[in-house]
Enzyme design. Structure first.
Site, mmCIF file in Angstrom:
data_model
loop_
_atom_site.group_PDB
_atom_site.id
_atom_site.type_symbol
_atom_site.label_atom_id
_atom_site.label_comp_id
_atom_site.label_asym_id
_atom_site.label_seq_id
_atom_site.Cartn_x
_atom_site.Cartn_y
_atom_site.Cartn_z
ATOM 1 N N ARG A 1 0.811 -1.223 0.000
ATOM 2 C CA ARG A 1 0.000 0.000 0.000
ATOM 3 C C ARG A 1 0.846 1.275 0.000
ATOM 4 N NH1 ARG A 1 -4.396 -1.713 4.441
ATOM 5 N NH2 ARG A 1 -2.676 -3.069 5.031
ATOM 6 N N ASP B 1 -15.486 1.968 -2.344
ATOM 7 C CA ASP B 1 -14.817 3.163 -2.888
ATOM 8 C C ASP B 1 -14.561 2.945 -4.377
ATOM 9 O OD1 ASP B 1 -12.550 1.502 -3.041
ATOM 10 O OD2 ASP B 1 -11.785 2.196 -1.116
ATOM 11 N N LYS C 1 -15.646 7.093 -0.682
ATOM 12 C CA LYS C 1 -14.961 7.019 0.624
ATOM 13 C C LYS C 1 -13.911 8.120 0.740
ATOM 14 C CE LYS C 1 -11.603 3.837 1.589
ATOM 15 N NZ LYS C 1 -11.083 2.488 1.811
HETATM 16 C C1 R5P Z 1 -8.165 0.700 0.312
HETATM 17 O O1 R5P Z 1 -7.947 1.314 -0.709
HETATM 18 C C2 R5P Z 1 -8.443 -0.762 0.306
HETATM 19 O O2 R5P Z 1 -9.032 -1.181 -0.888
HETATM 20 C C3 R5P Z 1 -9.344 -1.159 1.452
HETATM 21 O O3 R5P Z 1 -10.581 -0.500 1.311
HETATM 22 C C4 R5P Z 1 -8.698 -0.777 2.757
HETATM 23 O O4 R5P Z 1 -7.398 -1.294 2.853
HETATM 24 C C5 R5P Z 1 -9.549 -1.274 3.909
HETATM 25 O O5 R5P Z 1 -8.943 -0.879 5.082
HETATM 26 P P1 R5P Z 1 -9.728 -0.847 6.446
HETATM 27 O O6 R5P Z 1 -10.346 -2.197 6.659
HETATM 28 O O7 R5P Z 1 -8.668 -0.524 7.461
HETATM 29 O O8 R5P Z 1 -10.750 0.251 6.359
#
Ligand code: R5P
Length: 293
Positions: free
Chosen positions: A86, A158, A181
Site C-alpha cells: 500500500r 470506494d 470514501k
Molecule cells: C483501500 O484502498 C483498500 O481497498 C481497502 O478498502 C482498505 O485497505 C480497507 O482498510 P480498512 O479495513 O482498514 O478500512
C-alpha cells in the site's frame, strides 16, 4: 516439481499442490535463542513453487530463508498476499517506498513471481523478474452465488474497488454500485450514501482488503440505517487487524468471508484454483520455449 510453503501459507500451499498434482516439500522451522529463524527443507525437485504471504517482518524473513534453501531448484514464487504494497510511492519526501523495497528483496533467487489482487498493479514493475497477479473477482462472484441471496446488490466501498465489484456482479448478473470514501485517518473513514439511493434487499460489500474493518463497518452501518435487509462482506485478503472483527460484528454485517491468501477462521473460499491454473500456463509456456525442466 514440488510445492514449498511458509507457516502462514500452509493450507493454501497444500491446496495448490493438490491442484497441480505436485508433492509438498517438508520444511522445519525453529528459532535460535535470540529469536532468529532457522529453516531447513526436505528433498527438493528440479523446480519448486514457493508459496508464502508477506504479512510481517518474520514472514518476510521466513520467505527469504525458504527461497534461499531452494537455491538448487528453479523457484517460482507465489506471494498470495503481498503486504507492504500500500505504500507504493513517496507521498512525502524521504519516505521509503515499501512496495518497491519488498519487491526488490523478493526478486533474488526466483525466476518469476505471482501474486493475488495486489493493491496497485504498478507495484509488479518493481520486481526484477517477470511478475503478474491473478484476480479473484470471478471466484468471489461464484462464492456469492453459493450464498443463495435473492438478487443482491454488489457494492464497492470506494472507487478503487469498483472494477473488482463489476466483475463480481457480472458472475451473477447482479446490479453493481459504488460508494464514495474519504479516509480521515488509518482507522476512520467517511462514506457518502449510495448515489443510486437506499437498497432494501441484501447488499454484498466487496473489497480487496479488510484491515481495521473501518471501511466496511462504516458502510454497513449506513446501509443498515437506510433499510438494507442484510449486509454481507467479502474480501480477498482478510487481515482483520486488532479489533476489526468486533468492529465489523457490531456494525450489522451478517457474515464476513475472505480467501485463504491470509489463512484464518473467515477464509471461506480459496485462491488455489486460479493460482494453479496460472502456474500451469507458465509451465506450458516454458515448455514451448524449450527451457523448462
Ligand atoms: C483501500 O484502498 C483498500 O481497498 C481497502 O478498502 C482498505 O485497505 C480497507 O482498510 P480498512 O479495513 O482498514 O478500512
Amino acid at each position: 516439481m514440488k510445492v514449498a510453503c511458509t507457516g502462514r501459507s500452509r493450507v493454501l500451499g497444500a491446496r495448490i499442490a493438490e491442484h497441480l498434482g505436485a508433492g509438498l516439500v517438508e520444511t522445519t522451522l525453529s528459532r535460535f535463542p535470540d529469536g532468529e529463524i532457522y529453516l531447513r527443507t526436505g528433498v527438493l525437485d528440479e523446480a519448486t513453487v514457493v508459496v508464502g504471504s508477506l504479512l510481517s517482518g518474520d514472514s518476510l524473513v521466513e520467505l527469504l530463508l525458504l527461497i534461499d534453501a531452494c537455491h538448487r531448484s528453479e523457484v517460482m514464487l507465489v506471494i498470495p498476499y503481498m503486504g507492504y504494497a500500500r505504500q507504493d510511492r513517496e507521498f512525502k519526501p524521504g519516505e521509503s517506498v515499501s512496495a518497491r523495497a519488498m519487491a526488490r528483496a523478493l526478486s533474488h533467487g526466483v525466476s518469476r513471481v505471482l501474486t493475488v489482487n495486489i493493491h496497485k498493479e504498478s507495484v509488479l514493475s518493481h520486481f526484477a523478474v517477470p511478475a503478474s497477479q491473478v484476480n479473484l473477482a470471478p471466484v468471489v462472484g461464484d462464492f456469492i452465488r453459493g450464498l443463495d441471496l435473492e438478487n443482491p446488490l454488489i457494492l464497492a466501498p470506494d472507487k478503487g474497488a469498483e472494477p473488482f465489484a463489476a466483475i463480481v456482479a457480472s458472475r451473477g448478473g447482479w446490479e453493481c454500485d459504488q460508494l464514495e470514501k474519504t479516509r480521515i485517518s488509518g482507522e476512520v473513514v467517511r462514506i457518502e450514501p449510495r448515489k443510486g439511493g437506499p437498497w432494501t434487499g441484501d447488499v454484498v460489500l466487496v473489497d480487496d482488503i479488510i484491515s481495521t474493518g473501518g471501511t466496511l463497518a462504516t458502510a454497513a452501518r449506513m446501509l443498515r440505517a437506510q433499510g438494507a435487509k442484510g449486509v454481507h462482506a467479502v474480501c480477498v485478503h482478510g487481515l482483520f487487524a486488532g479489533t476489526a472483527l468486533d468492529l465489523l460484528g457490531s456494525s450489522g454485517i451478517n457474515q464476513i468471508a475472505a480467501s485463504d491468501t491470509i489463512e484464518g477462521p473467515n477464509s471461506r473460499y480459496s485462491a488455489a484454483g486460479p493460482i494453479a491454473a496460472r502456474l500451469r500456463e507458465y509451465l506450458a509456456d516454458a515448455r514451448v520455449k524449450g527451457f523448462s525442466r
